[in-house]
Design a protein around this motif. Structure first.
Motif, PDB file in Angstrom:
ATOM      1  N   GLU A  28     -25.643 -11.128  35.257  1.00 42.70           N
ATOM      2  CA  GLU A  28     -24.201 -11.277  35.011  1.00 42.70           C
ATOM      3  C   GLU A  28     -23.393 -10.309  35.881  1.00 42.70           C
ATOM      4  O   GLU A  28     -22.347 -10.670  36.419  1.00 42.70           O
ATOM      5  CB  GLU A  28     -23.862 -11.020  33.533  1.00 42.70           C
TER       6      GLU A  28
ATOM      7  N   SER B 161     -37.632   5.037  33.530  1.00 43.33           N
ATOM      8  CA  SER B 161     -38.997   4.627  33.880  1.00 43.33           C
ATOM      9  C   SER B 161     -39.767   5.787  34.475  1.00 43.33           C
ATOM     10  O   SER B 161     -39.237   6.531  35.303  1.00 43.33           O
ATOM     11  CB  SER B 161     -38.959   3.493  34.907  1.00 43.33           C
TER      12      SER B 161
ATOM     13  N   GLY C  74     -24.220   1.888  28.811  1.00 44.87           N
ATOM     14  CA  GLY C  74     -24.708   0.602  29.318  1.00 44.87           C
ATOM     15  C   GLY C  74     -24.423   0.474  30.803  1.00 44.87           C
ATOM     16  O   GLY C  74     -24.499   1.454  31.558  1.00 44.87           O
ATOM     17  N   LEU C  75     -24.044  -0.738  31.196  1.00 41.26           N
ATOM     18  CA  LEU C  75     -23.803  -0.995  32.618  1.00 41.26           C
ATOM     19  C   LEU C  75     -22.524  -0.335  33.128  1.00 41.26           C
ATOM     20  O   LEU C  75     -22.305  -0.247  34.335  1.00 41.26           O
ATOM     21  CB  LEU C  75     -23.740  -2.510  32.848  1.00 41.26           C
TER      22      LEU C  75
ATOM     23  N   SER D 135     -27.984  -6.479  35.723  1.00 43.60           N
ATOM     24  CA  SER D 135     -28.182  -7.812  35.140  1.00 43.60           C
ATOM     25  C   SER D 135     -27.641  -8.893  36.077  1.00 43.60           C
ATOM     26  O   SER D 135     -26.800  -8.621  36.941  1.00 43.60           O
ATOM     27  CB  SER D 135     -27.462  -7.884  33.794  1.00 43.60           C
TER      28      SER D 135
ATOM     29  N   TYR E  38     -13.929  -6.809  33.994  1.00 41.58           N
ATOM     30  CA  TYR E  38     -14.500  -5.604  33.390  1.00 41.58           C
ATOM     31  C   TYR E  38     -13.890  -4.365  33.999  1.00 41.58           C
ATOM     32  O   TYR E  38     -13.263  -4.438  35.054  1.00 41.58           O
ATOM     33  CB  TYR E  38     -16.034  -5.600  33.595  1.00 41.58           C
TER      34      TYR E  38
ATOM     35  N   LEU F 261     -37.949  -9.079  33.395  1.00 42.35           N
ATOM     36  CA  LEU F 261     -37.203  -7.828  33.535  1.00 42.35           C
ATOM     37  C   LEU F 261     -36.191  -7.867  34.679  1.00 42.35           C
ATOM     38  O   LEU F 261     -35.103  -7.285  34.598  1.00 42.35           O
ATOM     39  CB  LEU F 261     -38.221  -6.698  33.764  1.00 42.35           C
TER      40      LEU F 261
ATOM     41  N   PRO G 222     -32.566  -3.587  37.592  1.00 38.51           N
ATOM     42  CA  PRO G 222     -31.668  -2.468  37.306  1.00 38.51           C
ATOM     43  C   PRO G 222     -30.218  -2.903  37.144  1.00 38.51           C
ATOM     44  O   PRO G 222     -29.373  -2.088  36.754  1.00 38.51           O
ATOM     45  CB  PRO G 222     -31.833  -1.564  38.528  1.00 38.51           C
TER      46      PRO G 222
ATOM     47  N   ASN H  16     -20.641 -10.990  38.606  1.00 36.99           N
ATOM     48  CA  ASN H  16     -19.338 -10.291  38.585  1.00 36.99           C
ATOM     49  C   ASN H  16     -19.007  -9.766  39.973  1.00 36.99           C
ATOM     50  O   ASN H  16     -17.876  -9.867  40.448  1.00 36.99           O
ATOM     51  CB  ASN H  16     -19.380  -9.101  37.615  1.00 36.99           C
TER      52      ASN H  16
ATOM     53  N   TRP I 253     -34.182   4.418  28.778  1.00 39.64           N
ATOM     54  CA  TRP I 253     -34.911   3.494  29.657  1.00 39.64           C
ATOM     55  C   TRP I 253     -35.414   4.148  30.941  1.00 39.64           C
ATOM     56  O   TRP I 253     -35.665   3.456  31.924  1.00 39.64           O
ATOM     57  CB  TRP I 253     -34.037   2.271  30.042  1.00 39.64           C
TER      58      TRP I 253
ATOM     59  N   PHE J 122     -35.670   8.277  37.853  1.00 43.46           N
ATOM     60  CA  PHE J 122     -34.254   8.088  38.141  1.00 43.46           C
ATOM     61  C   PHE J 122     -33.502   7.976  36.824  1.00 43.46           C
ATOM     62  O   PHE J 122     -33.782   7.061  36.027  1.00 43.46           O
ATOM     63  CB  PHE J 122     -34.141   6.788  38.952  1.00 43.46           C
TER      64      PHE J 122
ATOM     65  N   VAL K 292     -30.078   7.370  35.091  1.00 41.82           N
ATOM     66  CA  VAL K 292     -28.668   6.988  35.063  1.00 41.82           C
ATOM     67  C   VAL K 292     -28.270   6.443  33.685  1.00 41.82           C
ATOM     68  O   VAL K 292     -27.322   6.908  33.057  1.00 41.82           O
ATOM     69  CB  VAL K 292     -28.350   5.924  36.146  1.00 41.82           C
ATOM     70  N   THR K 293     -29.016   5.446  33.202  1.00 43.95           N
ATOM     71  CA  THR K 293     -28.607   4.693  32.012  1.00 43.95           C
ATOM     72  C   THR K 293     -28.526   5.570  30.765  1.00 43.95           C
ATOM     73  O   THR K 293     -29.390   6.414  30.529  1.00 43.95           O
ATOM     74  CB  THR K 293     -29.595   3.518  31.771  1.00 43.95           C
TER      75      THR K 293
END
Ligand SMILES: Cc1cc2nc3c(=O)[nH]c(=O)nc-3n(C[C@H](O)[C@H](O)[C@H](O)COP(=O)(O)OP(=O)(O)OC[C@H]3O[C@@H](n4cnc5c(N)ncnc54)[C@H](O)[C@@H]3O)c2cc1C
Length: 388
Positions: A371, A159, A132-133, A369, A388, A362, A367, A375, A157, A124, A126-127
């Protein structure tokens, strides 16, 4: 209110625990140390038909829901394989969701039976390093060329890219400056990870070493239009569809690791004698373990509630995020306490709790965070202003 599992679900969990028990902690420790994909484990699950449990029946799967998928992933993580085991099959178990819901019949016919049988390894993408996020800032572009697209950019990243034949790839087809909403203009593909066009480099990391995480440099990868998932420009919403079940799977994996850690800590606390008493007699050891039991049980209820909402077709953003948050915290805390209970031996590789701790850490980052989960809850559930 019904919180119990059905008879079939109880049987499924027990069968999953049995199948996973063929691979012990030593197997996983060795795979982690050697940074080697757990092929034997993956093949074992595939040969017993586990990899396709949520793939629709018409494509050779079992047609089950997210509740069953989380029971399986929890058992897989709890069997001692932690994230090394879970990540080897995670994408196969529920990650094809955007293709199942939005892909063309041709794309599904071609790929889903192979995914369900375990023959097709998938990842997959995306990042990106500079986004970042904030996914809308991705800069990997797909440019039309006749009936194809040409993709250029970088991902990070990713996987299992090293082991995968195909990738679910998010790209930008219309520049961010030219779309009404930043989430518009993103397009999703399910396509070949052509090694002559994609450079794949594993990242050295602190845990989950049996499953690679990779940096990808994509240099003019030609993607046929037929590999596009759904409509051009709508990829972000397709990814969003899969996010809630993904959070539930991650929650289940964290929960499984927490349970495994707590079981090891409890056994050690009963056996280890210091100052003429089992260390578990000391409340300084016993209370944190009892506290973790209560927190894991509560997190499990949040997870069951989340999977139930999803399987009932009810809104599940709040329940999925809550489950992911609570399971990741409870799992991490249980693993940390398991290390503490083992004293110096917690820091050795021999007792495996250190490996659990590295792997469950992890889930507080990826996938999504903790935080970003807060949010979501702060803005969507409480109606507070966005930061944000
Ligand atoms: C082992 C591993 C495997 C992975 N596998 C995959 C994969 O297969 N495919 C894939 O696409 N990605 C994968 N990822 C990427 C993962 O999803 C991201 O690392 C994760 O989403 C965090 O993004 P980031 O690393 O860019 O953090 P950043 O966006 O750089 O954020 C850094 C920190 O700042 C915090 N932060 C940022 N903005 C805010 C804000 N507004 N409010 C509060 N806090 C904020 C974040 O919470 C985080 O703690 C993987 C990552 C790891 C470590």
């Amino acid at each position: 209110m019904e919180f119990g599992l059905t008879e079939e679900q109880v049987e499924l969990r027990s069968a999953a625990q049995d199948i996973v028990s063929a691979f012990d902690d030593e197997y996983w420790a060795q795979k982690d140390l050697a940074k080697e994909f757990p092929t034997e484990f993956y093949d074992h699950l595939a040969s017993h038909g586990w990899l396709g449990i949520t793939t629709p029946e018409q494509y050779g799967g079992g047609g089950m829901g997210i509740t069953e998928a989380t029971l399986l992933l929890e058992a897989i993580a709890a069997g001692g394989g932690a994230m090394n085991a879970a990540s080897s099959v995670h994408m196969t178990i529920f990650g094809m969701h955007p293709v199942i819901v939005h892909g063309s019949d041709e794309l599904k016919q071609e790929n889903l039976p192979r995914v369900a049988s375990g023959d097709l390894h998938v990842c997959f993408g995306v990042t990106e390093p500079d986004a970042g996020l904030d996914t809308t800032r991705i800069t990997t572009t797909a440019t039309r060329r006749g009936t194809d697209y040409v993709v250029r950019g970088r991902k990070v990243w990713i996987s299992k890219a090293l082991e995968s034949e195909r990738i679910l790839l998010l790209t930008r087809t219309t520049p961010r400056s030219e779309v009404e909403k930043p989430t518009d203009g993103l397009t999703l593909f399910f396509t070949d990870l052509d090694r002559s066009r994609v450079d794949i480099r594993p990242i050295r990391k602190i845990g989950r070493n049996a499953v690679s995480s990779n940096e990808l440099v994509i240099d003019d990868l030609v993607v046929p239009e037929a590999h596009r998932v759904g409509e051009e420009g709508k990829g972000f919403s397709y990814i969003l569809d899969g996010l809630n079940p993904e959070r539930m799977l991650i929650a289940a994996e964290a929960l499984g690791i927490g349970r495994a850690a707590l079981a090891k800590a409890t056994a050690y606390a009963k056996d280890r004698v210091v100052f003429d008493r089992a260390i578990g007699m000391n409340q300084g050891i016993q209370f944190p373990l009892a506290d973790s039991l209560a927190k894991l049980d509560a997190a499990e209820l949040a997870l069951r509630h989340a999977t139930w909402t999803y399987d009932q077709g009810l809104p599940s953003g709040r329940t999925a995020n809550t489950a992911k948050y609570l399971c990741a915290e409870a799992g991490y805390e249980a693993a940390d306490r398991a290390v503490q209970t083992h004293g110096g031996m917690g820091y050795s590789e021999e007792y495996h709790v250190g490996r659990y701790l590295r792997e469950v850490r992890l889930m507080r980052i990826a996938p999504v965070s903790q935080e970003m989960v807060l949010n979501y809850l702060g803005t969507k559930a409480l109606g507070l202003p966005r930061s944000y």
